[in-house]
Design an enzyme around this catalytic site. Sequence first.
Site, PDB file in Angstrom:
ATOM      1  N   PRO A 159       0.791  -1.223   0.000  1.00 21.17           N
ATOM      2  CA  PRO A 159       0.000   0.000   0.000  1.00 21.17           C
ATOM      3  C   PRO A 159       0.827   1.278   0.000  1.00 21.17           C
ATOM      4  O   PRO A 159       1.870   1.354   0.646  1.00 21.17           O
ATOM      5  CB  PRO A 159      -0.824  -0.105   1.300  1.00 21.17           C
ATOM      6  CG  PRO A 159      -0.129  -1.126   2.124  1.00 21.17           C
ATOM      7  CD  PRO A 159       0.527  -2.066   1.171  1.00 21.17           C
ATOM      8  N   HIS A 198       4.376  -4.375   9.225  1.00 19.40           N
ATOM      9  CA  HIS A 198       4.388  -4.292  10.679  1.00 19.40           C
ATOM     10  C   HIS A 198       3.250  -5.054  11.363  1.00 19.40           C
ATOM     11  O   HIS A 198       3.279  -5.222  12.568  1.00 19.40           O
ATOM     12  CB  HIS A 198       4.376  -2.817  11.091  1.00 19.40           C
ATOM     13  CG  HIS A 198       5.353  -1.990  10.304  1.00 19.40           C
ATOM     14  ND1 HIS A 198       6.713  -2.241  10.319  1.00 19.40           N
ATOM     15  CD2 HIS A 198       5.179  -0.974   9.410  1.00 19.40           C
ATOM     16  CE1 HIS A 198       7.323  -1.397   9.499  1.00 19.40           C
ATOM     17  NE2 HIS A 198       6.412  -0.614   8.931  1.00 19.40           N
ATOM     18  N   ASP A 244       1.942 -15.366   6.559  1.00 27.55           N
ATOM     19  CA  ASP A 244       1.578 -16.764   6.324  1.00 27.55           C
ATOM     20  C   ASP A 244       1.681 -17.124   4.839  1.00 27.55           C
ATOM     21  O   ASP A 244       2.078 -18.243   4.500  1.00 27.55           O
ATOM     22  CB  ASP A 244       0.159 -17.047   6.830  1.00 27.55           C
ATOM     23  CG  ASP A 244       0.102 -17.159   8.354  1.00 27.55           C
ATOM     24  OD1 ASP A 244       1.166 -17.159   8.994  1.00 27.55           O
ATOM     25  OD2 ASP A 244      -1.024 -17.247   8.892  1.00 27.55           O
ATOM     26  N   ARG A 274      13.307   4.590  12.472  1.00 29.37           N
ATOM     27  CA  ARG A 274      12.149   5.489  12.394  1.00 29.37           C
ATOM     28  C   ARG A 274      11.247   5.306  13.631  1.00 29.37           C
ATOM     29  O   ARG A 274      11.745   5.030  14.715  1.00 29.37           O
ATOM     30  CB  ARG A 274      11.416   5.219  11.081  1.00 29.37           C
ATOM     31  CG  ARG A 274      12.323   5.483   9.859  1.00 29.37           C
ATOM     32  CD  ARG A 274      11.576   5.286   8.560  1.00 29.37           C
ATOM     33  NE  ARG A 274      10.445   6.205   8.455  1.00 29.37           N
ATOM     34  CZ  ARG A 274       9.429   6.035   7.597  1.00 29.37           C
ATOM     35  NH1 ARG A 274       9.419   4.980   6.783  1.00 29.37           N
ATOM     36  NH2 ARG A 274       8.450   6.916   7.551  1.00 29.37           N
ATOM     37  N   ARG A 286       7.583   0.908  13.380  1.00 25.48           N
ATOM     38  CA  ARG A 286       8.163   0.438  12.123  1.00 25.48           C
ATOM     39  C   ARG A 286       9.355  -0.490  12.323  1.00 25.48           C
ATOM     40  O   ARG A 286       9.822  -1.135  11.397  1.00 25.48           O
ATOM     41  CB  ARG A 286       8.618   1.619  11.261  1.00 25.48           C
ATOM     42  CG  ARG A 286       7.489   2.460  10.746  1.00 25.48           C
ATOM     43  CD  ARG A 286       7.985   3.475   9.728  1.00 25.48           C
ATOM     44  NE  ARG A 286       7.102   4.618   9.693  1.00 25.48           N
ATOM     45  CZ  ARG A 286       5.965   4.687   8.978  1.00 25.48           C
ATOM     46  NH1 ARG A 286       5.610   3.684   8.211  1.00 25.48           N
ATOM     47  NH2 ARG A 286       5.216   5.760   9.024  1.00 25.48           N
TER      48      ARG A 286
HETATM   49  C1  DQA Z   1       8.346   1.213   3.734  1.00 25.76           C
HETATM   50  C2  DQA Z   1       8.405   1.421   5.262  1.00 25.76           C
HETATM   51  C3  DQA Z   1       7.039   1.206   5.894  1.00 25.76           C
HETATM   52  O1  DQA Z   1       7.102   1.425   7.306  1.00 25.76           O
HETATM   53  C4  DQA Z   1       6.030   2.177   5.313  1.00 25.76           C
HETATM   54  O2  DQA Z   1       4.753   1.933   5.839  1.00 25.76           O
HETATM   55  C5  DQA Z   1       6.023   2.173   3.821  1.00 25.76           C
HETATM   56  C6  DQA Z   1       7.291   2.102   3.102  1.00 25.76           C
HETATM   57  C7  DQA Z   1       9.684   1.536   3.042  1.00 25.76           C
HETATM   58  O3  DQA Z   1       9.859   1.129   1.899  1.00 25.76           O
HETATM   59  O4  DQA Z   1      10.539   2.228   3.629  1.00 25.76           O
HETATM   60  O5  DQA Z   1       4.968   2.288   3.192  1.00 25.76           O
HETATM   61  O6  DQA Z   1       8.039  -0.145   3.479  1.00 25.76           O
END
Ligand code: DQA
Length: 147
Positions: free
Chosen positions: A10, A80, A87, A107, A111
């Site tokens: 997403p 996360h 799965d 971050r 995350r």
């Molecule tokens: C991400 C890091 C994730 O925490 C975040 O929700 C993203 C991008 C990244 O590529 O750094 O949508 O996956």
Amino acid sequence: MIRVLIVNGPNLNLLGARETEVYGDLTLEDIEGLVTDRASKDGVEVGFFQSNHEGAIVDAIQGAPGNYDAVVINPGAFTHYSYAIRDAVASVEIPVVEIHLSNIAAREEFRSRSVIAAVCVGQISGFGPESYLLGVTAAAKVVGEVS
Ligand code: DQA
């Protein structure tokens, strides 16, 4: 020819416009172009899939074996908390590499934990668009060593 499916979760469709101070100026299409160029030099064929929907990502992972030798996935925020994607990754025999543009360990607290990484062969995080290139190289190496 090793075939690698690159799955984006997403909000990654908004790259280039979204939080550019964190994720950079390149669009997802730009990154796909860079990956395609590098992959073709390395003898790797790449396919791309992006969805904002958890179930669609599960379907893409389930559909990869037979069509692809490995998956590189940036699950976005699903990283996360999506046990369904975890799965799905655990269910497929082919190797899956988790990647992130940003360094998720540096971050917000939420995350720093990936519920998916433990069922992947490994995780690459923090190299911007280069994370995608490193992910494809890593996936190709794992496949090359296995077969
Ligand atoms: C991400 C890091 C994730 O925490 C975040 O929700 C993203 C991008 C990244 O590529 O750094 O949508 O996956």
